[in-house]
Every structure is written in structure tokens, then in C-alpha cells.
Design a protein around this motif. Structure first.
Motif, PDB file in Angstrom:
ATOM      1  N   TYR A  63       0.827  -1.210   0.000  1.00 23.11           N
ATOM      2  CA  TYR A  63       0.000   0.000   0.000  1.00 23.11           C
ATOM      3  C   TYR A  63       0.861   1.259   0.000  1.00 23.11           C
ATOM      4  O   TYR A  63       0.648   2.176  -0.800  1.00 23.11           O
ATOM      5  CB  TYR A  63      -0.940  -0.010   1.207  1.00 23.11           C
ATOM      6  N   VAL A  64       1.837   1.311   0.888  1.00 24.24           N
ATOM      7  CA  VAL A  64       2.696   2.500   0.985  1.00 24.24           C
ATOM      8  C   VAL A  64       3.473   2.714  -0.319  1.00 24.24           C
ATOM      9  O   VAL A  64       3.550   3.845  -0.815  1.00 24.24           O
ATOM     10  CB  VAL A  64       3.655   2.382   2.197  1.00 24.24           C
ATOM     11  N   VAL A  65       4.014   1.650  -0.878  1.00 23.37           N
ATOM     12  CA  VAL A  65       4.753   1.769  -2.142  1.00 23.37           C
ATOM     13  C   VAL A  65       3.836   2.272  -3.244  1.00 23.37           C
ATOM     14  O   VAL A  65       4.218   3.136  -4.046  1.00 23.37           O
ATOM     15  CB  VAL A  65       5.398   0.409  -2.510  1.00 23.37           C
ATOM     16  N   THR A  66       2.611   1.773  -3.277  1.00 21.09           N
ATOM     17  CA  THR A  66       1.649   2.222  -4.295  1.00 21.09           C
ATOM     18  C   THR A  66       1.325   3.695  -4.135  1.00 21.09           C
ATOM     19  O   THR A  66       1.337   4.450  -5.119  1.00 21.09           O
ATOM     20  CB  THR A  66       0.353   1.386  -4.200  1.00 21.09           C
TER      21      THR A  66
ATOM     22  N   ASP B 212      -3.050  14.541  -1.727  1.00 17.22           N
ATOM     23  CA  ASP B 212      -3.807  14.686  -2.972  1.00 17.22           C
ATOM     24  C   ASP B 212      -3.826  13.403  -3.807  1.00 17.22           C
ATOM     25  O   ASP B 212      -4.466  13.362  -4.851  1.00 17.22           O
ATOM     26  CB  ASP B 212      -3.229  15.830  -3.812  1.00 17.22           C
ATOM     27  N   VAL B 213      -3.127  12.396  -3.361  1.00 17.37           N
ATOM     28  CA  VAL B 213      -3.071  11.130  -4.094  1.00 17.37           C
ATOM     29  C   VAL B 213      -4.360  10.354  -3.837  1.00 17.37           C
ATOM     30  O   VAL B 213      -4.799  10.247  -2.692  1.00 17.37           O
ATOM     31  CB  VAL B 213      -1.848  10.297  -3.634  1.00 17.37           C
ATOM     32  N   PRO B 214      -4.993   9.809  -4.878  1.00 18.17           N
ATOM     33  CA  PRO B 214      -6.175   8.972  -4.660  1.00 18.17           C
ATOM     34  C   PRO B 214      -5.769   7.701  -3.904  1.00 18.17           C
ATOM     35  O   PRO B 214      -4.961   6.926  -4.385  1.00 18.17           O
ATOM     36  CB  PRO B 214      -6.670   8.643  -6.060  1.00 18.17           C
ATOM     37  N   TYR B 215      -6.325   7.524  -2.734  1.00 14.43           N
ATOM     38  CA  TYR B 215      -5.886   6.437  -1.854  1.00 14.43           C
ATOM     39  C   TYR B 215      -6.951   5.375  -1.610  1.00 14.43           C
ATOM     40  O   TYR B 215      -6.630   4.269  -1.173  1.00 14.43           O
ATOM     41  CB  TYR B 215      -5.447   7.008  -0.504  1.00 14.43           C
ATOM     42  N   ALA B 216      -8.199   5.673  -1.866  1.00 20.12           N
ATOM     43  CA  ALA B 216      -9.287   4.758  -1.494  1.00 20.12           C
ATOM     44  C   ALA B 216      -9.169   3.409  -2.206  1.00 20.12           C
ATOM     45  O   ALA B 216      -9.307   2.356  -1.569  1.00 20.12           O
ATOM     46  CB  ALA B 216     -10.640   5.395  -1.781  1.00 20.12           C
ATOM     47  N   GLY B 217      -8.908   3.429  -3.483  1.00 17.02           N
ATOM     48  CA  GLY B 217      -8.782   2.181  -4.240  1.00 17.02           C
ATOM     49  C   GLY B 217      -7.658   1.291  -3.722  1.00 17.02           C
ATOM     50  O   GLY B 217      -7.885   0.115  -3.409  1.00 17.02           O
ATOM     51  N   PRO B 218      -6.435   1.831  -3.640  1.00 11.21           N
ATOM     52  CA  PRO B 218      -5.341   1.005  -3.105  1.00 11.21           C
ATOM     53  C   PRO B 218      -5.576   0.554  -1.663  1.00 11.21           C
ATOM     54  O   PRO B 218      -5.216  -0.562  -1.291  1.00 11.21           O
ATOM     55  CB  PRO B 218      -4.118   1.924  -3.199  1.00 11.21           C
ATOM     56  N   LEU B 219      -6.186   1.405  -0.852  1.00 12.34           N
ATOM     57  CA  LEU B 219      -6.452   1.055   0.543  1.00 12.34           C
ATOM     58  C   LEU B 219      -7.383  -0.150   0.612  1.00 12.34           C
ATOM     59  O   LEU B 219      -7.087  -1.150   1.276  1.00 12.34           O
ATOM     60  CB  LEU B 219      -7.071   2.249   1.275  1.00 12.34           C
TER      61      LEU B 219
ATOM     62  N   GLN C  98      -9.000  14.021   5.048  1.00 17.44           N
ATOM     63  CA  GLN C  98      -9.467  12.639   5.158  1.00 17.44           C
ATOM     64  C   GLN C  98      -8.360  11.630   4.866  1.00 17.44           C
ATOM     65  O   GLN C  98      -8.343  10.539   5.424  1.00 17.44           O
ATOM     66  CB  GLN C  98     -10.629  12.395   4.198  1.00 17.44           C
ATOM     67  N   PHE C  99      -7.448  11.973   3.984  1.00 19.75           N
ATOM     68  CA  PHE C  99      -6.331  11.092   3.654  1.00 19.75           C
ATOM     69  C   PHE C  99      -5.568  10.693   4.907  1.00 19.75           C
ATOM     70  O   PHE C  99      -5.279   9.521   5.128  1.00 19.75           O
ATOM     71  CB  PHE C  99      -5.391  11.794   2.664  1.00 19.75           C
ATOM     72  N   TRP C 100      -5.234  11.674   5.736  1.00 16.22           N
ATOM     73  CA  TRP C 100      -4.439  11.404   6.930  1.00 16.22           C
ATOM     74  C   TRP C 100      -5.233  10.614   7.964  1.00 16.22           C
ATOM     75  O   TRP C 100      -4.701   9.719   8.616  1.00 16.22           O
ATOM     76  CB  TRP C 100      -3.907  12.699   7.531  1.00 16.22           C
ATOM     77  N   ILE C 101      -6.507  10.923   8.091  1.00 12.30           N
ATOM     78  CA  ILE C 101      -7.351  10.202   9.046  1.00 12.30           C
ATOM     79  C   ILE C 101      -7.452   8.725   8.644  1.00 12.30           C
ATOM     80  O   ILE C 101      -7.251   7.832   9.471  1.00 12.30           O
ATOM     81  CB  ILE C 101      -8.747  10.851   9.137  1.00 12.30           C
ATOM     82  N   ALA C 102      -7.749   8.478   7.374  1.00 12.83           N
ATOM     83  CA  ALA C 102      -7.875   7.097   6.893  1.00 12.83           C
ATOM     84  C   ALA C 102      -6.556   6.345   7.046  1.00 12.83           C
ATOM     85  O   ALA C 102      -6.541   5.170   7.445  1.00 12.83           O
ATOM     86  CB  ALA C 102      -8.320   7.086   5.434  1.00 12.83           C
ATOM     87  N   ASN C 103      -5.456   7.009   6.767  1.00  9.85           N
ATOM     88  CA  ASN C 103      -4.162   6.338   6.845  1.00  9.85           C
ATOM     89  C   ASN C 103      -3.721   6.073   8.277  1.00  9.85           C
ATOM     90  O   ASN C 103      -3.064   5.069   8.549  1.00  9.85           O
ATOM     91  CB  ASN C 103      -3.112   7.120   6.069  1.00  9.85           C
TER      92      ASN C 103
ATOM     93  N   PHE D 241      -4.534  -0.244  12.602  1.00  7.53           N
ATOM     94  CA  PHE D 241      -5.037  -1.610  12.451  1.00  7.53           C
ATOM     95  C   PHE D 241      -3.905  -2.569  12.098  1.00  7.53           C
ATOM     96  O   PHE D 241      -3.819  -3.677  12.616  1.00  7.53           O
ATOM     97  CB  PHE D 241      -6.132  -1.688  11.385  1.00  7.53           C
ATOM     98  N   VAL D 242      -3.026  -2.126  11.201  1.00 14.21           N
ATOM     99  CA  VAL D 242      -1.888  -2.963  10.826  1.00 14.21           C
ATOM    100  C   VAL D 242      -0.972  -3.185  12.025  1.00 14.21           C
ATOM    101  O   VAL D 242      -0.540  -4.310  12.301  1.00 14.21           O
ATOM    102  CB  VAL D 242      -1.112  -2.339   9.642  1.00 14.21           C
ATOM    103  N   LEU D 243      -0.677  -2.125  12.756  1.00 11.42           N
ATOM    104  CA  LEU D 243       0.172  -2.259  13.936  1.00 11.42           C
ATOM    105  C   LEU D 243      -0.469  -3.166  14.991  1.00 11.42           C
ATOM    106  O   LEU D 243       0.228  -3.923  15.666  1.00 11.42           O
ATOM    107  CB  LEU D 243       0.487  -0.885  14.529  1.00 11.42           C
ATOM    108  N   ALA D 244      -1.782  -3.102  15.114  1.00  5.14           N
ATOM    109  CA  ALA D 244      -2.483  -3.990  16.050  1.00  5.14           C
ATOM    110  C   ALA D 244      -2.292  -5.449  15.641  1.00  5.14           C
ATOM    111  O   ALA D 244      -2.003  -6.305  16.487  1.00  5.14           O
ATOM    112  CB  ALA D 244      -3.969  -3.647  16.106  1.00  5.14           C
TER     113      ALA D 244
END
Length: 142
Positions: free
Chosen positions: A22-25, A37-44, A109-114, A120-123
Motif C-alpha cells: 500500500y505504501v509503495v503504491t 492529494d493522491v487517490p488512496y481509497a482504491g489502493p487502501l 481525510q487522507f491522513w485520518i484514513a491512513n 489496524f496494521v500495527l495492532a
């Protein structure tokens, strides 16, 4: 290695690989733009769904290639699973509180979602690492 320890390893590896993908994408899509400004919803959603499917497929393959592995869970397995889940849940709480505070100060919203995804990943990682460590050592006495 017990079945539950194998599951912890699967969760650990799949979580790390999916988040790195995800991060690399996302970083690869910046093209001189701000990260927010990067579209993140699809990769997320793709990496989350891919991680779920990958974990299921790997667990099925593990069951096929180790058909005689014990599926019985004893008290120790249950306690280790419980401890791992308790430890991992701390990051779910941290992520929820961080997201709430970020909403209050109206961050993008980008920062909140990330932040939520990262927590969740760290958990998952922290819970899995805890389980693996406890399986390799003695269970702590409380």
C-alpha cells in the motif's frame, strides 16, 4: 509448531506485506503532488481485501500441506491468543482516539484514513508478534 502459532505467523507476514504494498503504491502515485492529494481509497481497499484473501488462501494451503497437524486447542493456546489480542487492541484504541482528534481539528481525510489503517496494521503485527514470542517462551504468570 501449532496451528494457532502458524496462524499468527501468517497474520504477521500478510499484514506487513500488504501495508508495504500500500505504501509503495501511494508513494509511487505522487507525481510531484502532495501526498494528501493522491487517490488512496482504491489502493487502501484493495490491499485490505487482498490481505484478507491472502490470509485465507495461505491458511487453506497450510491445511492441505499439513493435513496431520493437530487442530486441537488447549488452555495454553487460548490464553496465548487472548494475550495477543489484548496487546494488539491497544493500537486499535490509539487509532480510534487519533482519528477522533484529527476529525476535531479537521485534518484531511487522507491522513485520518491512513492513521486508522496504520493502527489496524500495527495492532495485527503487535498481536501476532506477542503470540509468536509467547509460543517460543514460557507463558507469563500473572
Amino acid at each position: 509448531m501449532t496451528l494457532t502459532e502458524k496462524r499468527a505467523w501468517i497474520m504477521l507476514v500478510v499484514s506487513v506485506v500488504a501495508y508495504v504494498a500500500y505504501v509503495v503504491t501511494i508513494v509511487g502515485r505522487t507525481d510531484g503532488r502532495a501526498l494528501s492529494d493522491v487517490p488512496y481509497a482504491g489502493p487502501l481497499l484493495t490491499t485490505i481485501g487482498g490481505a484478507i484473501v491472502a490470509a485465507i488462501v495461505i491458511e487453506i494451503l497450510m491445511s492441505i500441506f499439513t493435513p496431520h497437524a493437530s487442530r486441537a486447542r488447549d488452555v495454553r493456546d487460548k490464553e496465548i491468543n487472548r494475550l495477543g489480542e489484548y496487546v494488539g487492541q491497544s493500537f486499535v484504541t490509539i487509532g480510534g482516539v487519533a482519528a477522533m482528534l484529527m476529525c476535531i481539528v479537521e485534518w484531511d481525510q487522507f491522513w485520518i484514513a491512513n492513521v486508522i489503517y496504520l493502527c489496524f496494521v500495527l495492532a495485527g503485527i503487535l498481536g501476532s508478534v506477542t503470540k509468536v514470542i509467547v509460543y517460543r517462551r514460557t507463558f507469563p504468570e500473572w
